[in-house]
Design an enzyme around this catalytic site. Structure first.
Site, PDB file in Angstrom:
ATOM      1  N   SER A 124       0.805  -1.047   0.001  1.00  0.00           N
ATOM      2  CA  SER A 124       0.116  -0.186  -0.037  1.00  0.00           C
ATOM      3  C   SER A 124       0.863   1.245   0.251  1.00  0.00           C
ATOM      4  O   SER A 124       2.031   1.096   0.836  1.00  0.00           O
ATOM      5  CB  SER A 124      -1.097   0.023   1.221  1.00  0.00           C
ATOM      6  OG  SER A 124      -1.424   1.249   1.186  1.00  0.00           O
ATOM      7  N   TYR A 158      -2.200  -0.220   9.777  1.00  0.00           N
ATOM      8  CA  TYR A 158      -2.152  -0.907   8.523  1.00  0.00           C
ATOM      9  C   TYR A 158      -1.131  -0.806   7.849  1.00  0.00           C
ATOM     10  O   TYR A 158      -0.428  -1.922   7.104  1.00  0.00           O
ATOM     11  CB  TYR A 158      -3.782  -0.316   8.677  1.00  0.00           C
ATOM     12  CG  TYR A 158      -3.896  -0.090   6.713  1.00  0.00           C
ATOM     13  CD1 TYR A 158      -4.072  -2.157   6.349  1.00  0.00           C
ATOM     14  CD2 TYR A 158      -3.455   0.940   4.811  1.00  0.00           C
ATOM     15  CE1 TYR A 158      -3.576  -1.751   4.406  1.00  0.00           C
ATOM     16  CE2 TYR A 158      -3.548   0.293   4.444  1.00  0.00           C
ATOM     17  CZ  TYR A 158      -3.765  -0.906   3.886  1.00  0.00           C
ATOM     18  OH  TYR A 158      -3.692  -1.550   2.225  1.00  0.00           O
TER      19      TYR A 158
END
Length: 337
Positions: free
Chosen positions: A128, A153
């Protein structure tokens, strides 16, 4: 034809990837746990489309289920693995951090072990743009340091990159990590800002605009993402012959390991995105300005040189065109709701 295992197959990116691979004639095993992080009916609707392909089979399981994943690998014997499964979302990681450890860490080790013990030719896994964290130098490049995540995350995605490198080094497992930049489009994730805005606008409710709208995102259309992923599946990661241990390139290695950004290479102001979405949906947004949220970054901007050099492709879809496609799907899908 190859045998390809796709995790997160009922998710946004996994669904589009699986559809493309089936259309190309590959045999695909899709794995997904159909969790309720967002509307399960949307996941089931995607799955129903995939199940029309004779070359597609589905296993309902979470990647953190080590026995189910071990059996799936040993029974299916994939040539290539595309790990798109993850507990996604920056803000939700503030509320339910353990879900990220279970899926993104415990689950990912099961994928690595499955690849290691079943002679998988190439593991392509989703990372990501969030890994860039506190970085302010733009555009974000794969050889930039990413040691300062600002959400759990992001930390789990950086951990995936490190875990994959260790398996590439120890076992010669070719691994390619893909840092996705703000993916959007038809069949998207309802927790993403553009999708939440569409929901609010449809219902005549105000939309929450963080940092008073002063943010930029490198919005990347789903078709461009899938084109990049498909090309990379066949572009097996190799060692970098020019890699030096005393001045290491972070995006490659002396092991068969590579990291790529997949982004549009064109950040857009949040307020400009909202205006384009208004035009696409034919509705006016009521704005509710809010401060910056914990875990958010001010800007994302992808340096995609490594991707272009590797597979000769870079995203080209303009945000206006992509949002028009999203709006057409959205209004059709929810017309009866």
């Amino acid at each position: 034809m190859q045998k390809i295992l796709v995790t997160g197959a009922a998710g946004f990116i996994g669904f589009h990837l699986t559809q493309r691979l089936c259309a190309m004639g590959h045999e695909v095993l899709g794995i997904d746990n159909l969790n309720d992080y967002y509307d399960v009916s949307l996941k089931r609707a995607r799955l129903a489309i995939l199940q029309k392909h004779n070359s597609f089979t589905f296993l309902e399981a979470g990647i953190e289920d080590d026995q189910a994943i071990e059996k799936a690998f040993s029974d299916f014997k994939p040539d290539i693995v595309a790990n798109m499964a993850a507990q996604a979302g920056v803000r939700y990681s503030l509320e339910n951090p353990r879900a990220y450890i279970r899926s993104n860490i415990d689950g990912f080790i099961n994928i690595l072990e499955g690849c290691r013990h079943n002679n998988v030719k190439h593991l392509v896994f989703a990372s990501s743009s969030s890994v860039y964290g506190a970085n302010t130098k733009v555009p974000f490049a794969v050889n930039d340091s990413v040691d300062h995540p600002i959400s759990l995350y992001a930390a789990t995605k950086k951990s995936n990159e490190l875990m994959a490198h260790s398996y590439a080094h120890l076992y010669g497992l070719p691994c390619s990590g893909l840092r996705f930049f703000t993916v959007y489009g038809p069949w998207g994730r309802p927790d993403m800002a553009y999708f939440k805005f569409a929901d609010k606008m449809r219902n005549g409710e105000p939309i929450e605009v963080y940092n008073n709208g002063d943010m930029l995102r490198d919005f990347t259309y789903i078709d461009d993402i899938i084109e990049g992923v498909v090309r990379l599946l066949d572009h097996t990661a190799t060692s970098n012959p020019d890699w030096k241990a005393d001045s290491p390139d972070i995006g490659s290695s002396n092991a068969p390991y590579r990291i790529y950004n997949i982004g549009n290479n064109n950040p857009v102001k949040l307020m400009d995105m909202i205006r384009l979405l208004e035009n696409a949906l034919g509705k006016k947004a009521v704005l509710k300005m809010k401060p910056m949220q914990a875990g958010d970054v001010y800007q994302t901007y992808a340096d995609i040189d490594a991707l272009e050099q590797a597979v000769g492709f870079k995203p080209t879809t303009a945000l206006k065109d992509g949002l028009t496609q999203f709006a057409e799907w959205y209004q059709g899908y929810y017309s009866g709701v």
